[in-house]
Motif scaffolding. Structure first.
Motif, PDB file in Angstrom:
ATOM      1  N   MET A   2      -1.238  -8.360  16.206  1.00  0.00           N
ATOM      2  CA  MET A   2      -0.846  -9.732  15.910  1.00  0.00           C
ATOM      3  C   MET A   2       0.635  -9.926  16.208  1.00  0.00           C
ATOM      4  O   MET A   2       1.487  -9.241  15.650  1.00  0.00           O
ATOM      5  N   ASP A   3       0.916 -10.839  17.096  1.00  0.00           N
ATOM      6  CA  ASP A   3       2.284 -11.265  17.397  1.00  0.00           C
ATOM      7  C   ASP A   3       2.222 -12.759  17.639  1.00  0.00           C
ATOM      8  O   ASP A   3       1.997 -13.219  18.758  1.00  0.00           O
ATOM      9  N   ILE A   4       2.373 -13.527  16.560  1.00  0.00           N
ATOM     10  CA  ILE A   4       2.212 -14.977  16.667  1.00  0.00           C
ATOM     11  C   ILE A   4       3.484 -15.718  16.242  1.00  0.00           C
ATOM     12  O   ILE A   4       3.444 -16.722  15.541  1.00  0.00           O
ATOM     13  N   GLU A   5       4.600 -15.179  16.695  1.00  0.00           N
ATOM     14  CA  GLU A   5       5.905 -15.833  16.639  1.00  0.00           C
ATOM     15  C   GLU A   5       6.306 -16.360  15.265  1.00  0.00           C
ATOM     16  O   GLU A   5       6.750 -17.488  15.110  1.00  0.00           O
ATOM     17  N   GLY A   6       6.152 -15.516  14.246  1.00  0.00           N
ATOM     18  CA  GLY A   6       6.612 -15.870  12.910  1.00  0.00           C
ATOM     19  C   GLY A   6       5.545 -16.402  11.984  1.00  0.00           C
ATOM     20  O   GLY A   6       5.808 -16.644  10.810  1.00  0.00           O
ATOM     21  N   ALA A   7       4.323 -16.578  12.481  1.00  0.00           N
ATOM     22  CA  ALA A   7       3.236 -17.094  11.644  1.00  0.00           C
ATOM     23  C   ALA A   7       2.340 -15.970  11.117  1.00  0.00           C
ATOM     24  O   ALA A   7       1.271 -16.234  10.562  1.00  0.00           O
TER      25      ALA A   7
END
Length: 81
Positions: A2-7
């Motif tokens: 998971m790499d969803i830009e801070g979410a």
């Protein structure tokens, strides 16, 4: 993964049923916000997962490098095997 830009923290809160009912192995980015590493580990630990972090630190910069440089763990690993 998971790499969803801070979410990531919000996504994990929304995944309560999945975290409770499945044996998962996860890699979650933890460098977007200052407290993300601690929050992500806490969520996984609540559901019985073992956690660890990537080695070393990333330098996170937002704006002027000398005013905002922050050392953060890049990834939280979790599994409940």
């Amino acid at each position: 993964k998971m790499d969803i830009e801070g979410a990531e923290v919000d996504a994990l809160h929304g995944a309560q049923r999945i975290l409770q009912n499945y044996n998962l192995k996860a890699s979650v980015c933890s460098y977007h916000k200052p407290d993300d590493c601690w929050k992500i580990k806490s969520i996984f630990n609540r559901y019985g997962y073992k956690t660890s972090t990537s080695e070393g630190y990333m330098i996170f910069v937002d704006g002027d490098v000398w005013d905002s440089a922050d050392f953060r763990k890049g990834i939280v690993y979790a599994n409940n095997y």
